[in-house]
Design an enzyme around this catalytic site. Sequence first.
Site, PDB file in Angstrom:
ATOM      1  CE  LYS A   1      26.579  85.854  40.451  1.00 43.71           C
ATOM      2  NZ  LYS A   1      26.775  87.098  39.641  1.00 43.71           N
TER       3      LYS A   1
ATOM      4  NE  ARG B   1      30.760  89.546  42.843  1.00 47.74           N
ATOM      5  CZ  ARG B   1      29.684  90.326  42.813  1.00 47.74           C
ATOM      6  NH1 ARG B   1      29.786  91.613  43.137  1.00 47.74           N
ATOM      7  NH2 ARG B   1      28.514  89.826  42.472  1.00 47.74           N
TER       8      ARG B   1
ATOM      9  CG  PHE C   1      24.531  92.711  32.034  1.00 47.62           C
ATOM     10  CD1 PHE C   1      23.848  91.948  32.982  1.00 47.62           C
ATOM     11  CD2 PHE C   1      24.724  94.057  32.300  1.00 47.62           C
ATOM     12  CE1 PHE C   1      23.357  92.506  34.151  1.00 47.62           C
ATOM     13  CE2 PHE C   1      24.230  94.644  33.480  1.00 47.62           C
ATOM     14  CZ  PHE C   1      23.548  93.858  34.399  1.00 47.62           C
TER      15      PHE C   1
ATOM     16  CG  ASN D   1      30.258  88.419  39.413  1.00 46.21           C
ATOM     17  OD1 ASN D   1      29.515  87.440  39.485  1.00 46.21           O
ATOM     18  ND2 ASN D   1      29.805  89.656  39.419  1.00 46.21           N
TER      19      ASN D   1
ATOM     20  NE  ARG E   1      26.611  94.160  46.804  1.00 41.37           N
ATOM     21  CZ  ARG E   1      26.227  93.988  45.530  1.00 41.37           C
ATOM     22  NH1 ARG E   1      25.248  93.138  45.231  1.00 41.37           N
ATOM     23  NH2 ARG E   1      26.822  94.634  44.566  1.00 41.37           N
TER      24      ARG E   1
ATOM     25  CG  HIS F   1      23.377  87.147  43.973  1.00 42.09           C
ATOM     26  ND1 HIS F   1      23.034  88.208  43.170  1.00 42.09           N
ATOM     27  CD2 HIS F   1      22.490  87.150  45.004  1.00 42.09           C
ATOM     28  CE1 HIS F   1      21.973  88.817  43.688  1.00 42.09           C
ATOM     29  NE2 HIS F   1      21.620  88.198  44.793  1.00 42.09           N
TER      30      HIS F   1
ATOM     31  CB  THR G   1      29.832  94.157  39.731  1.00 44.19           C
ATOM     32  OG1 THR G   1      28.875  94.698  40.632  1.00 44.19           O
ATOM     33  CG2 THR G   1      29.164  93.226  38.746  1.00 44.19           C
TER      34      THR G   1
END
Length: 138
Positions: free
Chosen positions: A9, A102, A57, A112, A85, A115, A91
């Site tokens: 990100k 993360r 959000f 964070n 994941r 993705h 998250t």
Amino acid sequence: MQRTLCIIKPDAVEKNLQGKIIKIILDAGFQILNLKPVRLTRKQAEKFYEIHKDKMFYSELVEFMTSGSCIPIALVKENAVNDFRELIGATNPAEAKEGTIRKLYADDKQRNAVHGSDSVENGIKEVNFFFPEIELTM
Ligand code: UDP
Ligand code: MG
């Protein structure tokens, strides 16, 4: 073998963390089918995160995802969706396990760092959102 989509990100790209993040992904046994830096338009970000359009959000998320370049990465591995994941963590980085991407690199639950697709079906869909089949080579 499953496909899953990672996006490095804008917060992580801004901090030049792409090399470190890609090393963690490769060391965990994922294969990269393709990757490319993109600057998402508002329309593209809205479409990608459409499932969240009713969330509080959503508009700030779209704002964030269009604030700079990001790097979608098409990944493949056995059990890729769940394993990725696990590798990225929760998250909210405050809730993420030690050693996860993360936990290491996210600022907060919006910024964070990465993705990861949340299901096998979405893994395929999201990889195809960025990459045509002909560009997905082993
Ligand atoms: N997000 C946010 N605030 C929240 C929850 C999520 O800004 O309270 C952002 C965050 O960047 C997250 C993305 O929206 O990664 C998608 O949310 P989701 O619940 O799908 O989390 P993920 O699957 O990325 O862990
Ligand atoms: Mg999600």
